[in-house]
Write a protein that holds these residues in place. Structure first.
Motif, mmCIF file in Angstrom:
data_model
loop_
_atom_site.group_PDB
_atom_site.id
_atom_site.type_symbol
_atom_site.label_atom_id
_atom_site.label_comp_id
_atom_site.label_asym_id
_atom_site.label_seq_id
_atom_site.Cartn_x
_atom_site.Cartn_y
_atom_site.Cartn_z
ATOM 1 N N SER A 1 -9.374 -1.710 -14.620
ATOM 2 C CA SER A 1 -10.069 -3.243 -14.435
ATOM 3 C C SER A 1 -11.950 -2.737 -13.965
ATOM 4 C CB SER A 1 -9.452 -3.663 -13.360
ATOM 5 O OG SER A 1 -10.092 -5.313 -13.544
ATOM 6 N N ALA A 2 -12.152 -3.961 -13.744
ATOM 7 C CA ALA A 2 -14.257 -3.280 -13.990
ATOM 8 C C ALA A 2 -14.513 -3.079 -12.540
ATOM 9 C CB ALA A 2 -14.526 -4.578 -14.414
ATOM 10 N N MET A 3 -14.294 -1.341 -12.367
ATOM 11 C CA MET A 3 -15.461 -1.630 -11.129
ATOM 12 C C MET A 3 -16.505 -0.205 -11.269
ATOM 13 S SD MET A 3 -12.051 -0.243 -8.526
ATOM 14 C CE MET A 3 -11.296 0.021 -10.733
ATOM 15 N N SER A 4 -17.594 -1.224 -11.097
ATOM 16 C CA SER A 4 -18.974 -0.004 -11.210
ATOM 17 C C SER A 4 -18.731 0.575 -10.886
ATOM 18 C CB SER A 4 -20.347 -1.488 -11.359
ATOM 19 O OG SER A 4 -19.971 -2.711 -11.780
ATOM 20 N N TYR A 5 -20.298 1.971 -11.669
ATOM 21 C CA TYR A 5 -20.795 3.423 -10.648
ATOM 22 C C TYR A 5 -21.743 2.102 -10.101
ATOM 23 C CZ TYR A 5 -23.694 6.508 -9.825
ATOM 24 O OH TYR A 5 -24.384 7.882 -9.090
ATOM 25 N N GLY A 6 -21.733 1.958 -8.636
ATOM 26 C CA GLY A 6 -22.931 2.086 -8.035
ATOM 27 C C GLY A 6 -22.119 1.289 -6.602
ATOM 28 N N SER A 7 -21.267 0.065 -6.548
ATOM 29 C CA SER A 7 -20.483 -0.055 -6.298
ATOM 30 C C SER A 7 -19.082 1.211 -5.872
ATOM 31 C CB SER A 7 -19.377 -1.735 -6.950
ATOM 32 O OG SER A 7 -18.160 -1.819 -5.725
ATOM 33 N N LEU A 8 -18.342 1.466 -6.404
ATOM 34 C CA LEU A 8 -18.021 2.851 -6.228
ATOM 35 C C LEU A 8 -19.059 3.990 -6.680
ATOM 36 C CD1 LEU A 8 -15.884 1.039 -6.572
ATOM 37 C CD2 LEU A 8 -14.407 2.767 -7.893
ATOM 38 N N ARG B 1 -7.957 -2.861 -7.514
ATOM 39 C CA ARG B 1 -7.882 -2.411 -6.210
ATOM 40 C C ARG B 1 -6.559 -1.560 -5.800
ATOM 41 N NH1 ARG B 1 -8.300 -8.207 -2.717
ATOM 42 N NH2 ARG B 1 -7.344 -8.748 -4.926
ATOM 43 N N GLU B 2 -5.793 -1.300 -6.582
ATOM 44 C CA GLU B 2 -4.838 -0.971 -6.705
ATOM 45 C C GLU B 2 -4.895 0.388 -6.985
ATOM 46 O OE1 GLU B 2 -4.752 -3.204 -7.574
ATOM 47 O OE2 GLU B 2 -2.884 -4.738 -7.405
ATOM 48 N N SER B 3 -6.162 0.859 -7.969
ATOM 49 C CA SER B 3 -5.990 2.139 -8.619
ATOM 50 C C SER B 3 -7.221 2.586 -7.806
ATOM 51 C CB SER B 3 -7.101 1.510 -9.519
ATOM 52 O OG SER B 3 -6.501 1.114 -10.703
ATOM 53 N N MET B 4 -7.349 2.103 -6.733
ATOM 54 C CA MET B 4 -8.648 2.681 -5.742
ATOM 55 C C MET B 4 -8.015 3.232 -4.925
ATOM 56 S SD MET B 4 -11.402 -0.635 -5.057
ATOM 57 C CE MET B 4 -12.175 0.050 -3.715
ATOM 58 N N MET B 5 -6.559 2.389 -4.659
ATOM 59 C CA MET B 5 -6.089 2.666 -3.756
ATOM 60 C C MET B 5 -5.071 4.209 -3.265
ATOM 61 S SD MET B 5 -4.078 -0.417 -1.427
ATOM 62 C CE MET B 5 -3.253 -1.545 -2.702
ATOM 63 N N GLY C 1 -4.938 -9.494 -18.416
ATOM 64 C CA GLY C 1 -4.691 -10.402 -17.297
ATOM 65 C C GLY C 1 -4.756 -9.333 -15.861
ATOM 66 N N SER C 2 -5.823 -10.727 -14.796
ATOM 67 C CA SER C 2 -6.165 -9.651 -13.963
ATOM 68 C C SER C 2 -6.273 -10.401 -13.063
ATOM 69 C CB SER C 2 -8.230 -8.994 -14.451
ATOM 70 O OG SER C 2 -8.764 -8.297 -13.348
ATOM 71 N N GLY C 3 -6.405 -9.543 -11.245
ATOM 72 C CA GLY C 3 -6.705 -9.823 -10.210
ATOM 73 C C GLY C 3 -4.988 -10.034 -9.386
ATOM 74 N N LYS C 4 -4.740 -9.330 -8.974
ATOM 75 C CA LYS C 4 -3.854 -8.106 -7.702
ATOM 76 C C LYS C 4 -2.706 -8.465 -8.437
ATOM 77 C CE LYS C 4 -2.983 -9.593 -2.887
ATOM 78 N NZ LYS C 4 -2.950 -10.694 -1.400
ATOM 79 N N LEU C 5 -2.453 -7.980 -9.732
ATOM 80 C CA LEU C 5 -1.334 -7.678 -10.402
ATOM 81 C C LEU C 5 -0.529 -6.259 -10.817
ATOM 82 C CD1 LEU C 5 -2.399 -10.020 -13.277
ATOM 83 C CD2 LEU C 5 -0.857 -10.814 -11.276
ATOM 84 N N GLY C 6 -1.016 -5.420 -9.743
ATOM 85 C CA GLY C 6 -0.943 -4.052 -9.836
ATOM 86 C C GLY C 6 0.259 -4.020 -9.344
ATOM 87 N N PHE C 7 1.023 -4.426 -9.538
ATOM 88 C CA PHE C 7 2.639 -4.153 -9.007
ATOM 89 C C PHE C 7 3.881 -4.948 -10.413
ATOM 90 C CE2 PHE C 7 -0.471 -5.168 -5.378
ATOM 91 C CZ PHE C 7 0.415 -3.387 -4.996
ATOM 92 N N ARG D 1 1.012 -1.470 0.087
ATOM 93 C CA ARG D 1 0.017 0.426 -0.127
ATOM 94 C C ARG D 1 0.845 1.614 0.021
ATOM 95 N NH1 ARG D 1 -2.340 -2.292 4.002
ATOM 96 N NH2 ARG D 1 -2.172 0.244 5.574
ATOM 97 N N SER D 2 2.104 1.381 1.006
ATOM 98 C CA SER D 2 3.292 2.537 1.179
ATOM 99 C C SER D 2 3.269 2.744 -0.674
ATOM 100 C CB SER D 2 4.112 2.442 2.177
ATOM 101 O OG SER D 2 3.305 2.288 2.953
ATOM 102 N N TRP D 3 3.268 1.594 -0.969
ATOM 103 C CA TRP D 3 4.047 1.713 -2.739
ATOM 104 C C TRP D 3 3.442 2.326 -3.184
ATOM 105 C CZ3 TRP D 3 3.003 0.148 -7.310
ATOM 106 C CH2 TRP D 3 3.724 0.660 -8.665
ATOM 107 N N VAL D 4 2.397 1.676 -3.276
ATOM 108 C CA VAL D 4 1.272 2.792 -4.012
ATOM 109 C C VAL D 4 0.182 4.276 -3.522
ATOM 110 C CG1 VAL D 4 -1.297 2.590 -4.906
ATOM 111 C CG2 VAL D 4 -0.171 0.346 -4.864
ATOM 112 N N TYR D 5 0.912 4.127 -2.413
ATOM 113 C CA TYR D 5 0.341 6.411 -2.096
ATOM 114 C C TYR D 5 1.360 6.946 -2.369
ATOM 115 C CZ TYR D 5 -2.720 3.622 0.937
ATOM 116 O OH TYR D 5 -4.395 2.731 1.361
ATOM 117 N N ALA D 6 2.625 6.309 -2.313
ATOM 118 C CA ALA D 6 4.139 6.840 -2.666
ATOM 119 C C ALA D 6 3.941 7.145 -4.011
ATOM 120 C CB ALA D 6 5.156 6.440 -2.349
ATOM 121 N N THR D 7 3.823 6.506 -4.661
ATOM 122 C CA THR D 7 4.003 6.534 -6.195
ATOM 123 C C THR D 7 2.565 7.358 -6.960
ATOM 124 O OG1 THR D 7 4.832 4.328 -6.744
ATOM 125 C CG2 THR D 7 3.485 5.750 -8.425
#
Length: 524
Positions: A161-168, A409-413, A384-390, A84-90
């Motif tokens: 990746s796929a994240m719906s308006y409604g969920s977000l 989720r990494e985009s959400m972070m 590919g999708s599934g915790k690949l945001g690094f 998470r720190s890497w995503v936030y800092a980036t």
């Protein structure tokens, strides 16, 4: 009480105001005590009046307590503090380097090692597309192999990746779309369909789930007329993705709690306000591989757009039949998105989250090998999708055969998610996965758009840096022999040996050959 006594009491309270608050507190605590004794819903509160509430308070804030006070940097799930720190800092353009060496257990089974080259690709020779040192274009064109009228080459190999308006919430979706425009990547709508918040200029992939939201009739069936009408209003849609399943809850429809179903969401989706929106677990337009291929071709013929599928991986029979039909008939999906069982941004039953569908590396390898053995893997764009945001995980995925990576989720972070794990409740404290106007008020769309774009760009820059260190100009040049996987007992095997296949070779000359496919930079 006489008037004189009343005034005397008021004078005492005026001189000692703490007595008033003491009295009010005492009355409140006595009321809670009596309530706890009389209620029967919670045993702990009944047996331990007042004090029992502390237990539920700690349970409610448990994730935050563990996250900030208890867990170490490599312990939390699904993303540890270091990640998470890497995503936030980036995303904030801060220093995302780490000091004093690795804290990973390098000899553990399954640990990947990327082998650098003795003669790196000289960074001084690197070519920047449109002056952006982070741009990495797709090497494949969606729809090219099937001759679609409107083929699409994604400008970026890293996308949202796929994240719906409604969920977000609308602010989160808006920030991601504006960020995608700045980073020149695409945004997948998720099965919630197109919304006004997907129309700020980024390329969009419209996902059609089993609910066909935004393209359904009054009975919930797919309507081609409504689908084409919505498309005509949204020029940013570049491809269509049919969702068969997702990693969070494969074989089960999407779940949007009624608390999140506002009037606007209900209108966009064609559902009722305030009621749980639970998509069917199966499509009504097709029930077998032939029907799926026919549906794909019908949409492609009507729209001219590339059409693909998204699925988690379970049984192999479906994939074998799909590959055989595509080989014999020359028709089928232009791209295939494989979602790993470790993925998931929304609400899902625990069993589905933890135990249904294969993890990404296992599932993708099985499917890719089936299509490779059929001789048609090269004609498909693999996502590919599934915790690949690094960068390290993306490189492994590229070496396995992926052409693009979708990041959720990494985009959400990057726009503020703190991994509170309250997505399914509507009470996201960061204002990301909620419809609460109050909670969303703290999410500045323009600022978060910049951070989403910075995350994508920083991700790509590090990908390029590692590729250069290994002697390559483009990350898709990685092969399975460039990566070794820990096998325990100080032994390592190449990724090719573990997978028992090598990805199809990429056709790449130089970055500058792809400039015509990259749009000029524009502001959000």
């Amino acid at each position: 009480m006489s008037e004189e006594q009343l005034f005397a009491t008021l004078r005492i309270i005026d001189n000692h105001p703490w007595l008033f608050w003491f009295g009010v507190s005492a009355i409140f605590l006595i009321s809670v005590f009596i309530h706890d004794l009389l209620q029967r819903k919670h045993t702990i509160k009944h047996n331990f009046p007042i004090v029992g509430h502390i237990r539920y308070l700690f349970e409610m804030i448990g994730p935050e307590l563990r996250q900030y006070w208890v867990a170490n940097d490599k312990e939390e799930m699904p993303f540890n503090r270091a990640e998470r720190s890497w995503v936030y800092a980036t995303s904030k353009k801060q220093n995302n380097n780490f000091g004093f060496g690795t804290t990973e257990l390098l000899y553990d089974a399954g640990y990947p090692i990327i082998k650098h080259s003795a003669f790196p690709f000289p960074e001084g020779q690197a070519k920047f597309l449109n002056g952006d040192p982070s741009m990495i274009p797709s090497l494949k064109v969606m729809g090219e192999s099937h001759g679609r009228k409107k083929p699409y080459r994604p400008s970026s190999i890293i996308n949202i990746s796929a994240m719906s308006y409604g969920s977000l919430g609308e602010r989160a979706v808006s920030a991601l779309n504006r960020g995608a425009k700045l980073a020149r990547c695409y945004q997948n709508t998720g099965e919630g369909g197109l919304s006004p918040y997907h129309a700020f200029g980024a390329d969009v992939v419209w996902q059609l789930g089993t609910g066909y939201f935004g393209a359904r009739d009054e009975k919930g069936k797919f309507s081609m007329d409504k689908f084409l009408e919505r498309l005509s209003e949204n020029p940013y849609v570049r491809a269509i993705e049919i969702k068969l399943s997702q990693g969070a809850k494969p074989g089960k429809g999407g779940i949007l709690p009624g608390a999140k179903v506002t009037a606007e969401i209900a209108k966009i989706r064609g559902i009722r306000v305030g009621q749980d929106c639970i998509s069917p677990n199966a499509h009504s337009e097709f029930t077998d591989v032939k029907g799926l291929v026919d549906f794909i071709e019908r949409i492609a013929a009507e729209t001219g757009l590339p059409v693909g599928i998204k699925s988690a991986v379970g049984e192999s029979k479906f994939w074998e039949e799909l590959a055989e039909r595509m080989k014999s008939g020359g028709k089928g999906p232009d791209f295939i998105t494989i979602d790993g069982g470790e993925g998931g941004t929304g609400a899902a039953p625990l069993t589905f989250t933890d135990h249904v569908s294969l993890p990404f590396k296992v599932g993708f390898a099985r499917v890719y090998r089936i299509f490779q053995n059929a001789g048609i893997a090269d004609g498909i764009v693999w996502i590919g999708s599934g915790k690949l945001g690094f960068p390290d995980r993306a490189i492994v995925a590229f070496a396995m055969g992926c052409d693009l990576i979708n990041v959720a989720r990494e985009s959400m972070m990057s726009i503020g998610c703190i991994q509170a794990q309250k997505c399914h409740t509507g009470h996201c404290p960061a204002g990301v996965a909620t419809q609460s106007k109050w909670l969303q008020a703290g999410l500045d769309v323009n600022l978060k758009a910049e951070r989403a774009a910075s995350y994508i760009k920083g991700f790509r820059k590090e990908l390029l840096a590692v590729a250069h260190a290994c002697g390559y100009e483009h990350p898709l040049q990685f092969t399975g022999t460039d990566i070794e996987i820990g096998a325990g007992l100080n032994r390592f095997r190449t990724l090719s040996e573990v997978l028992e296949y090598e990805r199809e070779p990429v056709r790449f000359t130089t970055m500058m050959d792809y400039t015509s496919f990259i749009p000029e930079k524009s502001s959000a």
